[in-house]
Design a protein around this motif. Structure first.
Motif, short mmCIF file in Angstrom:
data_model
loop_
_atom_site.label_atom_id
_atom_site.label_comp_id
_atom_site.label_asym_id
_atom_site.label_seq_id
_atom_site.Cartn_x
_atom_site.Cartn_y
_atom_site.Cartn_z
N GLY A 42 0.80 -1.22 0.00
CA GLY A 42 0.00 0.00 0.00
C GLY A 42 0.83 1.26 0.00
O GLY A 42 0.45 2.26 0.61
N GLY A 43 1.97 1.21 -0.68
CA GLY A 43 2.80 2.40 -0.79
C GLY A 43 2.30 3.32 -1.89
O GLY A 43 1.16 3.21 -2.34
N ALA A 44 3.18 4.20 -2.35
CA ALA A 44 2.78 5.15 -3.40
C ALA A 44 2.36 4.43 -4.67
O ALA A 44 1.36 4.79 -5.30
CB ALA A 44 3.94 6.11 -3.67
N SER A 45 3.09 3.39 -5.05
CA SER A 45 2.77 2.66 -6.28
C SER A 45 1.46 1.89 -6.15
O SER A 45 0.60 1.95 -7.04
CB SER A 45 3.91 1.68 -6.62
OG SER A 45 5.11 2.36 -6.89
N GLY A 46 1.29 1.19 -5.03
CA GLY A 46 0.09 0.39 -4.84
C GLY A 46 -1.18 1.21 -4.75
O GLY A 46 -2.19 0.92 -5.41
N THR A 47 -1.14 2.27 -3.95
CA THR A 47 -2.33 3.10 -3.78
C THR A 47 -2.67 3.86 -5.05
O THR A 47 -3.85 4.03 -5.38
CB THR A 47 -2.16 4.09 -2.61
OG1 THR A 47 -0.92 4.82 -2.79
CG2 THR A 47 -2.11 3.37 -1.28
N SER A 48 -1.65 4.34 -5.77
CA SER A 48 -1.94 5.06 -7.02
C SER A 48 -2.47 4.11 -8.08
O SER A 48 -3.32 4.49 -8.90
CB SER A 48 -0.67 5.76 -7.53
OG SER A 48 0.36 4.83 -7.82
N THR A 49 -2.00 2.85 -8.06
CA THR A 49 -2.53 1.86 -9.00
C THR A 49 -4.01 1.64 -8.76
O THR A 49 -4.82 1.62 -9.70
CB THR A 49 -1.78 0.53 -8.85
OG1 THR A 49 -0.40 0.71 -9.19
CG2 THR A 49 -2.37 -0.55 -9.76
N ALA A 50 -4.39 1.48 -7.50
CA ALA A 50 -5.80 1.28 -7.16
C ALA A 50 -6.63 2.51 -7.55
O ALA A 50 -7.74 2.37 -8.08
CB ALA A 50 -5.94 1.01 -5.67
N PHE A 51 -6.09 3.68 -7.32
CA PHE A 51 -6.82 4.91 -7.63
C PHE A 51 -7.07 5.05 -9.13
O PHE A 51 -8.20 5.30 -9.56
CB PHE A 51 -6.04 6.13 -7.13
CG PHE A 51 -6.63 7.45 -7.55
CD1 PHE A 51 -7.75 7.96 -6.92
CD2 PHE A 51 -6.07 8.16 -8.60
CE1 PHE A 51 -8.31 9.17 -7.32
CE2 PHE A 51 -6.62 9.37 -9.01
CZ PHE A 51 -7.74 9.87 -8.37
#
Length: 244
Positions: A42-51
């Motif tokens: 749930g870092g920058a990459s994970g959360t931005s991917t979900a968004f």
């Protein structure tokens, strides 16, 4: 026998259409197609991917994507967040590594605008910041005084290596920024590296790369390695060339 066969076909048809046994062979064309995505971290990459997945595939679209983030910590954000020092709020907070926020980071700037985050321009930082000092474990081998004499001392100690390094660094960064202008995505990191022509940078250590560039060894050890130890907790001989 004929009656038994008809009953059997009827039961089979019901199972396929209504999914009584969990099968999805037939699907109503008017129903949206649902896909599940597992995101690790749930870092920058994970959360931005979900968004962005939720933006590309809206909930009322024909293709619906359900994203699930798996994060081992009890917070999201990864290195782009702050945590209490020693788990004690009274001691203040400390950021976990995402300390560089510059105009060149277009993704971060876009995210700030997308979420209506207020940007604050720091003023007077240069004048308030103390001068550079380099400590070798025993003494200060270089120290800025704030006068023109600093330039002379730097050239005396490092030659023209700093300027040579900055030119090469600018060249690599400008090449990297070309990624923002592409109108397609990349399936994996290997394709990005190949597209940018960075293969050689990843196939040699930072120390070997700097040596081939003709970078002064003293500058490498005292300036660049100080930075890599602070940013990556690694020396130049354990990093690839792109890291510097």
């Amino acid at each position: 026998m004929k009656l038994l066969l008809i009953v059997g076909l009827s039961l089979l048809t019901n199972n396929v259409v209504y999914g009584d046994i969990g099968q999805h062979v037939l699907q109503d064309k008017n129903m949206p197609l649902t896909k599940s995505v597992a995101i690790i971290g749930g870092g920058a990459s994970g959360t931005s991917t979900a968004f962005w997945l939720s933006n590309v595939f809206p909930s009322d679209g024909k293709i619906q994507v359900v994203s699930t983030i798996f994060e081992q910590s009890d917070y999201i954000g990864g290195r782009s967040t702050t945590v209490p020092i020693k788990d004690d709020d009274s001691l203040g907070t400390i950021e976990l590594g995402a300390s560089i926020f510059v105009e060149a980071n277009k993704n971060l700037m876009t995210a700030a605008k997308k979420f209506n985050l207020e940007l604050t321009q720091l003023t007077g930082v240069e004048s308030a910041r103390p001068g550079l000092g380099i400590w070798d474990g025993k003494e200060l081998v270089f120290e800025e005084s704030g006068s023109y004499w600093d330039t002379i001392k730097a050239v005396w100690r490092y030659g023209f290596t700093p300027m040579k390094f900055q030119r090469k660094q600018k060249e690599v960064v400008e090449k990297f920024l070309e990624l923002y202008d592409t109108d397609y995505g990349f399936e994996n990191i290997a394709k990005i590296v190949d597209t940018l022509g960075f293969n050689s940078l990843f196939n040699q250590s930072a120390s070997d790369y700097l040596k081939k560039l003709g970078v002064n060894k003293r500058f490498s050890n005292e300036i660049l390695q100080t930075a890599t130890r602070g940013n990556y907790c690694q020396d130049l001989n354990t990093l690839h060339g792109l890291a510097v």
